[in-house]
Design a protein around this motif. Structure first.
Motif, PDB file in Angstrom:
ATOM      1  N   LEU A 189       0.819  -1.212   0.000  1.00  0.00           N
ATOM      2  CA  LEU A 189       0.000   0.000   0.000  1.00  0.00           C
ATOM      3  C   LEU A 189       0.851   1.260   0.000  1.00  0.00           C
ATOM      4  O   LEU A 189       0.588   2.198  -0.769  1.00  0.00           O
ATOM      5  CB  LEU A 189      -0.924  -0.003   1.223  1.00  0.00           C
ATOM      6  N   LEU A 190       1.878   1.286   0.836  1.00  0.00           N
ATOM      7  CA  LEU A 190       2.746   2.465   0.915  1.00  0.00           C
ATOM      8  C   LEU A 190       3.471   2.705  -0.409  1.00  0.00           C
ATOM      9  O   LEU A 190       3.580   3.847  -0.867  1.00  0.00           O
ATOM     10  CB  LEU A 190       3.764   2.297   2.051  1.00  0.00           C
ATOM     11  N   CYS A 191       3.975   1.636  -1.020  1.00  0.00           N
ATOM     12  CA  CYS A 191       4.678   1.767  -2.305  1.00  0.00           C
ATOM     13  C   CYS A 191       3.726   2.244  -3.393  1.00  0.00           C
ATOM     14  O   CYS A 191       4.089   3.079  -4.237  1.00  0.00           O
ATOM     15  CB  CYS A 191       5.308   0.433  -2.708  1.00  0.00           C
ATOM     16  N   PHE A 192       2.499   1.726  -3.380  1.00  0.00           N
ATOM     17  CA  PHE A 192       1.504   2.140  -4.376  1.00  0.00           C
ATOM     18  C   PHE A 192       1.194   3.630  -4.236  1.00  0.00           C
ATOM     19  O   PHE A 192       1.167   4.376  -5.221  1.00  0.00           O
ATOM     20  CB  PHE A 192       0.229   1.310  -4.210  1.00  0.00           C
ATOM     21  N   ILE A 193       0.983   4.083  -2.996  1.00  0.00           N
ATOM     22  CA  ILE A 193       0.697   5.509  -2.748  1.00  0.00           C
ATOM     23  C   ILE A 193       1.874   6.377  -3.197  1.00  0.00           C
ATOM     24  O   ILE A 193       1.698   7.426  -3.832  1.00  0.00           O
ATOM     25  CB  ILE A 193       0.377   5.736  -1.260  1.00  0.00           C
ATOM     26  N   TYR A 194       3.081   5.929  -2.879  1.00  0.00           N
ATOM     27  CA  TYR A 194       4.288   6.664  -3.276  1.00  0.00           C
ATOM     28  C   TYR A 194       4.360   6.802  -4.798  1.00  0.00           C
ATOM     29  O   TYR A 194       4.661   7.892  -5.328  1.00  0.00           O
ATOM     30  CB  TYR A 194       5.520   5.928  -2.752  1.00  0.00           C
ATOM     31  N   LEU A 195       4.067   5.725  -5.525  1.00  0.00           N
ATOM     32  CA  LEU A 195       4.194   5.741  -6.994  1.00  0.00           C
ATOM     33  C   LEU A 195       3.131   6.608  -7.654  1.00  0.00           C
ATOM     34  O   LEU A 195       3.430   7.372  -8.575  1.00  0.00           O
ATOM     35  CB  LEU A 195       4.118   4.315  -7.543  1.00  0.00           C
ATOM     36  N   ILE A 196       1.891   6.503  -7.211  1.00  0.00           N
ATOM     37  CA  ILE A 196       0.835   7.260  -7.890  1.00  0.00           C
ATOM     38  C   ILE A 196       0.926   8.755  -7.593  1.00  0.00           C
ATOM     39  O   ILE A 196       0.376   9.579  -8.332  1.00  0.00           O
ATOM     40  CB  ILE A 196      -0.580   6.739  -7.538  1.00  0.00           C
ATOM     41  N   ARG A 197       1.617   9.136  -6.521  1.00  0.00           N
ATOM     42  CA  ARG A 197       1.820  10.556  -6.238  1.00  0.00           C
ATOM     43  C   ARG A 197       2.766  11.203  -7.245  1.00  0.00           C
ATOM     44  O   ARG A 197       2.830  12.434  -7.339  1.00  0.00           O
ATOM     45  CB  ARG A 197       2.366  10.743  -4.821  1.00  0.00           C
ATOM     46  N   GLN A 198       3.489  10.392  -8.029  1.00  0.00           N
ATOM     47  CA  GLN A 198       4.412  10.938  -9.014  1.00  0.00           C
ATOM     48  C   GLN A 198       3.701  11.435 -10.274  1.00  0.00           C
ATOM     49  O   GLN A 198       4.302  12.082 -11.121  1.00  0.00           O
ATOM     50  CB  GLN A 198       5.441   9.862  -9.399  1.00  0.00           C
ATOM     51  N   LEU A 210      -1.249   1.236 -13.178  1.00  0.00           N
ATOM     52  CA  LEU A 210      -1.096   0.888 -11.765  1.00  0.00           C
ATOM     53  C   LEU A 210      -2.445   0.832 -11.059  1.00  0.00           C
ATOM     54  O   LEU A 210      -2.706  -0.068 -10.260  1.00  0.00           O
ATOM     55  CB  LEU A 210      -0.187   1.904 -11.068  1.00  0.00           C
ATOM     56  N   TRP A 211      -3.308   1.809 -11.368  1.00  0.00           N
ATOM     57  CA  TRP A 211      -4.650   1.791 -10.780  1.00  0.00           C
ATOM     58  C   TRP A 211      -5.412   0.545 -11.216  1.00  0.00           C
ATOM     59  O   TRP A 211      -6.113  -0.084 -10.409  1.00  0.00           O
ATOM     60  CB  TRP A 211      -5.429   3.047 -11.192  1.00  0.00           C
ATOM     61  N   MET A 212      -5.295   0.171 -12.482  1.00  0.00           N
ATOM     62  CA  MET A 212      -5.998  -1.018 -12.999  1.00  0.00           C
ATOM     63  C   MET A 212      -5.606  -2.277 -12.240  1.00  0.00           C
ATOM     64  O   MET A 212      -6.454  -3.013 -11.732  1.00  0.00           O
ATOM     65  CB  MET A 212      -5.696  -1.211 -14.487  1.00  0.00           C
ATOM     66  N   ILE A 213      -4.281  -2.517 -12.157  1.00  0.00           N
ATOM     67  CA  ILE A 213      -3.843  -3.786 -11.584  1.00  0.00           C
ATOM     68  C   ILE A 213      -4.026  -3.800 -10.065  1.00  0.00           C
ATOM     69  O   ILE A 213      -4.327  -4.852  -9.489  1.00  0.00           O
ATOM     70  CB  ILE A 213      -2.378  -4.113 -11.966  1.00  0.00           C
ATOM     71  N   PHE A 214      -3.894  -2.639  -9.420  1.00  0.00           N
ATOM     72  CA  PHE A 214      -4.002  -2.615  -7.964  1.00  0.00           C
ATOM     73  C   PHE A 214      -5.453  -2.738  -7.510  1.00  0.00           C
ATOM     74  O   PHE A 214      -5.747  -3.498  -6.578  1.00  0.00           O
ATOM     75  CB  PHE A 214      -3.363  -1.343  -7.401  1.00  0.00           C
ATOM     76  N   ILE A 215      -6.349  -2.021  -8.169  1.00  0.00           N
ATOM     77  CA  ILE A 215      -7.771  -2.144  -7.816  1.00  0.00           C
ATOM     78  C   ILE A 215      -8.265  -3.545  -8.120  1.00  0.00           C
ATOM     79  O   ILE A 215      -9.020  -4.145  -7.344  1.00  0.00           O
ATOM     80  CB  ILE A 215      -8.617  -1.088  -8.560  1.00  0.00           C
ATOM     81  N   PHE A 216      -7.834  -4.110  -9.251  1.00  0.00           N
ATOM     82  CA  PHE A 216      -8.225  -5.481  -9.576  1.00  0.00           C
ATOM     83  C   PHE A 216      -7.726  -6.457  -8.512  1.00  0.00           C
ATOM     84  O   PHE A 216      -8.470  -7.336  -8.061  1.00  0.00           O
ATOM     85  CB  PHE A 216      -7.671  -5.898 -10.940  1.00  0.00           C
ATOM     86  N   GLY A 217      -6.454  -6.321  -8.108  1.00  0.00           N
ATOM     87  CA  GLY A 217      -5.898  -7.217  -7.098  1.00  0.00           C
ATOM     88  C   GLY A 217      -6.706  -7.206  -5.816  1.00  0.00           C
ATOM     89  O   GLY A 217      -7.051  -8.259  -5.265  1.00  0.00           O
ATOM     90  N   TRP A 218      -7.055  -6.019  -5.341  1.00  0.00           N
ATOM     91  CA  TRP A 218      -7.855  -5.902  -4.121  1.00  0.00           C
ATOM     92  C   TRP A 218      -9.267  -6.452  -4.320  1.00  0.00           C
ATOM     93  O   TRP A 218      -9.780  -7.195  -3.486  1.00  0.00           O
ATOM     94  CB  TRP A 218      -7.931  -4.436  -3.697  1.00  0.00           C
ATOM     95  N   THR A 219      -9.887  -6.072  -5.436  1.00  0.00           N
ATOM     96  CA  THR A 219     -11.276  -6.477  -5.687  1.00  0.00           C
ATOM     97  C   THR A 219     -11.397  -7.993  -5.807  1.00  0.00           C
ATOM     98  O   THR A 219     -12.292  -8.607  -5.213  1.00  0.00           O
ATOM     99  CB  THR A 219     -11.807  -5.800  -6.964  1.00  0.00           C
ATOM    100  N   LEU A 233       0.179  -9.072  -8.904  1.00  0.00           N
ATOM    101  CA  LEU A 233      -0.079  -7.689  -9.295  1.00  0.00           C
ATOM    102  C   LEU A 233       0.001  -6.740  -8.100  1.00  0.00           C
ATOM    103  O   LEU A 233       0.417  -5.588  -8.244  1.00  0.00           O
ATOM    104  CB  LEU A 233      -1.439  -7.577  -9.984  1.00  0.00           C
ATOM    105  N   LEU A 234      -0.378  -7.204  -6.919  1.00  0.00           N
ATOM    106  CA  LEU A 234      -0.271  -6.367  -5.729  1.00  0.00           C
ATOM    107  C   LEU A 234       1.179  -6.201  -5.284  1.00  0.00           C
ATOM    108  O   LEU A 234       1.524  -5.235  -4.598  1.00  0.00           O
ATOM    109  CB  LEU A 234      -1.101  -6.963  -4.584  1.00  0.00           C
ATOM    110  N   PHE A 235       2.039  -7.144  -5.691  1.00  0.00           N
ATOM    111  CA  PHE A 235       3.452  -7.075  -5.341  1.00  0.00           C
ATOM    112  C   PHE A 235       4.231  -6.160  -6.286  1.00  0.00           C
ATOM    113  O   PHE A 235       5.337  -5.710  -5.962  1.00  0.00           O
ATOM    114  CB  PHE A 235       4.044  -8.491  -5.370  1.00  0.00           C
ATOM    115  N   VAL A 236       3.660  -5.862  -7.448  1.00  0.00           N
ATOM    116  CA  VAL A 236       4.329  -5.052  -8.467  1.00  0.00           C
ATOM    117  C   VAL A 236       4.813  -3.697  -7.944  1.00  0.00           C
ATOM    118  O   VAL A 236       5.955  -3.302  -8.208  1.00  0.00           O
ATOM    119  CB  VAL A 236       3.417  -4.883  -9.703  1.00  0.00           C
ATOM    120  N   PRO A 237       3.993  -2.920  -7.208  1.00  0.00           N
ATOM    121  CA  PRO A 237       4.476  -1.612  -6.728  1.00  0.00           C
ATOM    122  C   PRO A 237       5.733  -1.703  -5.868  1.00  0.00           C
ATOM    123  O   PRO A 237       6.565  -0.783  -5.892  1.00  0.00           O
ATOM    124  CB  PRO A 237       3.285  -1.080  -5.913  1.00  0.00           C
ATOM    125  N   ILE A 238       5.884  -2.782  -5.099  1.00  0.00           N
ATOM    126  CA  ILE A 238       7.086  -2.939  -4.284  1.00  0.00           C
ATOM    127  C   ILE A 238       8.319  -3.046  -5.167  1.00  0.00           C
ATOM    128  O   ILE A 238       9.338  -2.379  -4.935  1.00  0.00           O
ATOM    129  CB  ILE A 238       6.977  -4.182  -3.369  1.00  0.00           C
TER     130      ILE A 238
END
Length: 495
Positions: free
Chosen positions: A270-279, A287-296, A318-323
């Motif tokens: 979660l922290l890595c995802f937030i860090y990346l999308i703030r860029q 990133l939004w596609m794969i992360f929302i899908f992973g959670w859903t 896909l949830l591990f990708v942001p790390i």
């Protein structure tokens, strides 16, 4: 020249990753359900019917597209030699899918190459590649949709790929739906080619089920719901969710509802995802596609109490990708970050999966398969029936007609479940009189013991402990560290 060489690094990474993972073929770690799909494919070959037992139509496999792919591999390589080529094919397709994903999320060729290799050797990626399931093909199709359809703007693929994806697994409607919603929100317009493809995908898959099998959804879904459905209180639902959460949200399937590794990884994701999308980069779209899908996907399947771990492989990855992206793009102390990730996470995960694959492969291939091989030699009449659970290795290698306890490969037992669920097993035995029974229990004990003693004799006992030895002492230690399999009693009808 150097720039050209660098641009080829991701391709080289694909080759190295595939070759590295081929070592896992030596473990013979193949998922039980893969053999159901492969028997269905061979049934098409032998009888011209998508079924499991001769000329009877039944959607015993969860995936139609993979049945046809398996049929082609059987046709080309033969029934005895198709498995390894098909597993290699699955591994190649999956790894090409990670190549497409790296193109969507990374710019530096070195970063892409490292990404492809590291994400390719974590447990879900290894299982997708070598367990024989349809997820290698599915991951390839889904990443192709994102890369060529949404990134490159290939309109014809926006229509074709949703059809192939849904024909692989009907639950991919979750992935297709999330991608649609993110795309509409991001671009403020509707891609009608994609909508048309989604509609065709639903119509084609449901229509195929209806006109060929006379059902809307696959029989596997109906059978599992019929046998496993129970009424839970709210508190029981919460407890079930927490236990499942502890098992599946990370990379490890660890018993218990508190798994510190899972919680730490989840927070870091979660922290890595937030860090990346703030860029605020273009890749945030994907990133939004794969992360929302992973959670859903995880939330939906956990809420439905789906404990089969293959449902979670793709979301886990896909949830591990942001790390991975976060670590690879560190400007300062990147090598330190990468070393810490590899030493304290990737390598332990790889070691765990290696031990798990060796132990489980022994329990499945060296133990459960031998039951099927024994029956194949013992019973020459392949029209005889066996009642057992599960319907993978043993029916495949015995070649006998099969009634499975859940009803995945035989619809008649579902009728017995509907009529008298507590007694459906003994009622099936009495009504259909299968020649063989394979049971976890001693059937000569319990309320129906006299019936079994009268009509069936114990033919052979199969015990896990008899398959925990090896000339290689290291392998023997692994077998005993994690014994895999179930004790069985095989009975034969005497009248």
């Amino acid at each position: 020249m150097a720039e050209t060489q660098n641009s080829r690094l991701p391709i080289y990474a694909v080759i190295v990753t595939v070759v590295f993972k081929l070592l896992f073929l030596l473990t013979h770690y193949i998922q039980e359900d893969a053999f159901i799909t492969w028997r269905v494919a061979q049934n098409v070959l032998d009888y011209g019917v998508i079924g499991f037992n001769g000329g009877t139509k039944i959607s015993a496999s969860t995936t139609h597209l993979y049945v046809f792919v398996s049929y082609i591999f059987n046709l080309i390589f033969g029934k005895e030699y198709f498995i390894e080529p098909l597993l290699i094919f699955n591994s190649i397709l999956f790894t090409i899918g990670t190549l497409f994903l790296s193109h969507l999320l990374l710019k530096n060729p070195w970063h892409k190459a490292i990404f492809i290799f590291l994400i390719g050797i974590v447990p879900p990626a290894i299982k997708i590649s070598i367990l024989g399931m349809e997820y290698g093909i599915l991951f390839f199709l889904e990443m192709s949709l994102l890369y060529y359809g949404f990134n490159k703007g290939k309109k014809w693929l926006l229509t074709l790929l949703p059809i192939l994806i849904m024909f692989t697994r009907i639950d991919t409607v979750i992935f297709l739906g999330i991608v649609f919603l993110v795309d509409v929100f991001w671009n403020k317009k509707i891609r009608w080619n994609y909508v048309f493809g989604g509609i065709l995908g639903v119509l084609f898959t449901v229509g195929f089920n209806w006109f060929y099998f006379g059902e809307v959804v696959n029989n596997t879904i109906t059978a599992k719901k019929l046998l496993y459905e129970q009424q839970f209180t709210f508190a029981q639902n919460v407890d079930y969710f927490l236990v499942s959460f502890g098992n599946f949200w990370g990379m490890l399937k660890v018993p218990g509802n508190f798994n510190p590794i899972t919680i730490i990884v989840l927070i870091f994701e979660l922290l890595c995802f937030i860090y990346l999308i703030r860029q605020r980069e273009k890749r945030n779209y994907f990133l939004w596609m794969i992360f929302i899908f992973g959670w859903t996907k995880q939330i939906i399947f956990l809420s439905q109490k789906s404990l089969f771990d293959w449902y979670y492989w793709v979301p886990q990855l896909l949830l591990f990708v942001p790390i991975l992206i976060f670590v690879l793009e560190q400007k300062e102390k990147r090598n330190l970050w990468l070393s810490l990730l590899v030493i304290f996470y990737i390598v332990p995960m790889l070691a765990f999966q290696t031990i798990h694959a060796i132990a489980t492969g022994n329990g499945e291939w060296n133990y459960r398969r031998t039951i099927g091989v024994f029956l194949n030699k013992y019973e020459k009449d392949k029209k005889q029936w066996i009642l057992l659970e599960p319907a993978g290795y043993i029916p495949y290698f015995s070649r006998l007609k099969t009634i499975d306890e859940v009803g995945l490969v035989d619809k008649q037992i579902q009728e017995e479940i509907k009529k008298d669920k507590p007694n459906y097993w003994i009622n099936t035995v009495k009504n259909r009189k299968p020649k063989y029974l394979l049971s976890y229990q001693n059937l000569y004990e319990g309320k129906n013991a006299e019936y079994y003693k009268t009509h069936y004799k114990l033919l052979k006992e199969f015990r896990v402990k008899d398959h925990l030895k090896s000339d290689n002492k290291l392998l023997e230690k692994i077998y005993n560290l994690k014994p895999s399999g179930t004790d069985y009693n095989l009975y034969i009808r005497v009248d």
